[in-house]
Design a protein around this motif. Structure first.
Motif, PDB file in Angstrom:
ATOM      1  N   VAL A 130      -7.629   3.072  -2.743  1.00 33.04           N
ATOM      2  CA  VAL A 130      -6.345   2.549  -2.294  1.00 33.04           C
ATOM      3  C   VAL A 130      -5.395   2.482  -3.482  1.00 33.04           C
ATOM      4  N   VAL A 171      -3.759   5.867   0.722  1.00 34.88           N
ATOM      5  CA  VAL A 171      -5.156   5.567   1.040  1.00 34.88           C
ATOM      6  C   VAL A 171      -5.921   6.888   1.095  1.00 34.88           C
ATOM      7  N   ILE A 180       0.838  -1.199   0.000  1.00 38.43           N
ATOM      8  CA  ILE A 180       0.000   0.000   0.000  1.00 38.43           C
ATOM      9  C   ILE A 180       0.876   1.254   0.000  1.00 38.43           C
TER      10      ILE A 180
END
Length: 352
Positions: A310, A301, A298
């Motif tokens: 995301v 976000v 990731i």
């Protein structure tokens, strides 16, 4: 047989060829949007249908009659403009009646039609007001009523909502669509707003450089774009470079990951192609059997209310996915390793 048929339309202004070999057949009662960026030729097509521009070549037929070289007042077409174009010195009722008066419709019939149109647009008690006494949304409703009062065969809408704020625009587009369906009138709607085109239309024509890149239903345009331009212009898109390993079975390699698309790819083995994917196609975690599975980390976000967007790093490529906000499931942390799954049918190969 098409009710409105545009055949091989071309239009040049001096050396500038702004509409190129444009073909479109529209059924009676169909709502079709011309969608594209500024300068793509969509308004020029609309003006040729209206008779305000003459094609350099090609033909325009309405209900089997050749309209290509007829004047605008000989075509029985209603048109709504972006800037309303209401007469400021006439009342709402007089504006709606204007086309009927020019056509020589009897006074009693004119009054009946004006009353019908004002009721249709939800302004039955505002016939005595002047345009400056109305909101922008009300003025556009009056412009629509004026165009419909003459009972045209075809309704043309040239970006009629672009001057309105977002909330009024969303409400009015629902009203326009409902009125169009109630009357069953053949309609062409010009817009650069993809949400308008996708939400209102039976079919969408995506224009690029004077040509129709793709013609299809909103579902087809969004989910199976025919060209790289359509894929990038309509909606948010992820794109990845992949190498074709088996064209017959649709097997490609993304980085070190083989992906079986289970459908032929129109490119030779060893060719680099672009894979396109919508953000809502992918999911976090292990999906269904047969899904494409990628490992990522990731990188960003964004909380957007109902949606959490995301962004994940695939080790060179970046992938954006949308997931619904659920109070019981907090979003992943930036830097966290994740598994991303997507069905092969959600990946589109772009070669054009």
């Amino acid at each position: 047989m098409a009710f409105l048929d545009l055949s091989q339309l071309n239009k040049s202004f001096g050396p500038n060829h702004v509409v190129k070999d444009f073909d479109l057949s529209i059924a009676q009662g169909e709502f079709v949007s011309l969608l594209g960026p500024s300068g793509c030729g969509k308004t020029t097509v609309l003006r040729m249908v209206a008779g305000f521009e003459t094609p350099s070549s090609g033909a325009i037929r309405i209900d089997g009659q050749d309209m290509t070289h007829l004047r605008p007042n000989q075509r029985n077409i209603g048109m709504v403009f972006q800037a309303y174009a209401l007469f400021p010195n006439l009342t709402v009722a007089q504006n709606v009646a204007f086309g009927l008066k020019v056509a020589g419709v009897a006074r009693a019939e004119t009054q009946t039609r004006v009353d019908e149109m004002l009721a249709l647009i939800g302004l039955p008690d505002l016939g005595g007001r002047y345009p400056y006494q109305l909101s922008g949304g009300q003025q556009q409703r009056v412009a629509l009523a004026r165009a419909l009062a003459v009972r045209p065969k075809v309704l043309l809408l040239d970006e009629p909502l672009s001057a309105l704020d977002a909330k009024i625009r969303a409400s009015l587009r629902r009203e326009i669509r409902a009125i169009q369906q109630r009357l069953g009138i053949t309609t062409i709607f010009v817009t650069h707003d993809q949400e308008e085109a996708l939400s209102m239309s039976d079919r969408v024509v995506v224009m690029n450089g004077g040509r129709a890149d793709q013609i299809g239903t909103p579902f087809e345009i969004y989910n199976t774009p025919a060209t790289r331009f359509v894929a990038g212009f309509v909606g948010t898109l992820n794109t990845f470079q992949a190498v074709v390993t088996d064209p017959a079975t649709g097997t490609v390699t993304l980085g070190d990951t083989p992906i079986a698309l289970h459908r032929p790819v129109d490119a030779a083995a060893g060719t680099t192609v672009t894979l396109a994917m919508r953000p809502e196609t992918a999911t976090l975690g292990i999906g269904e059997p047969g899904d494409v599975v990628l490992r990522a980390r990731i990188s960003d976000v964004q909380f957007l209310g109902a949606i959490i967007r995301v962004t994940a790093d695939l080790g060179g490529d970046s992938l954006t996915l949308d997931t619904f906000n659920r109070a019981s499931t907090p979003p992943p942390d930036v830097g966290a390793p994740v598994t991303i799954s997507m069905p092969p049918a959600g990946l589109v190969v772009l070669v054009a």
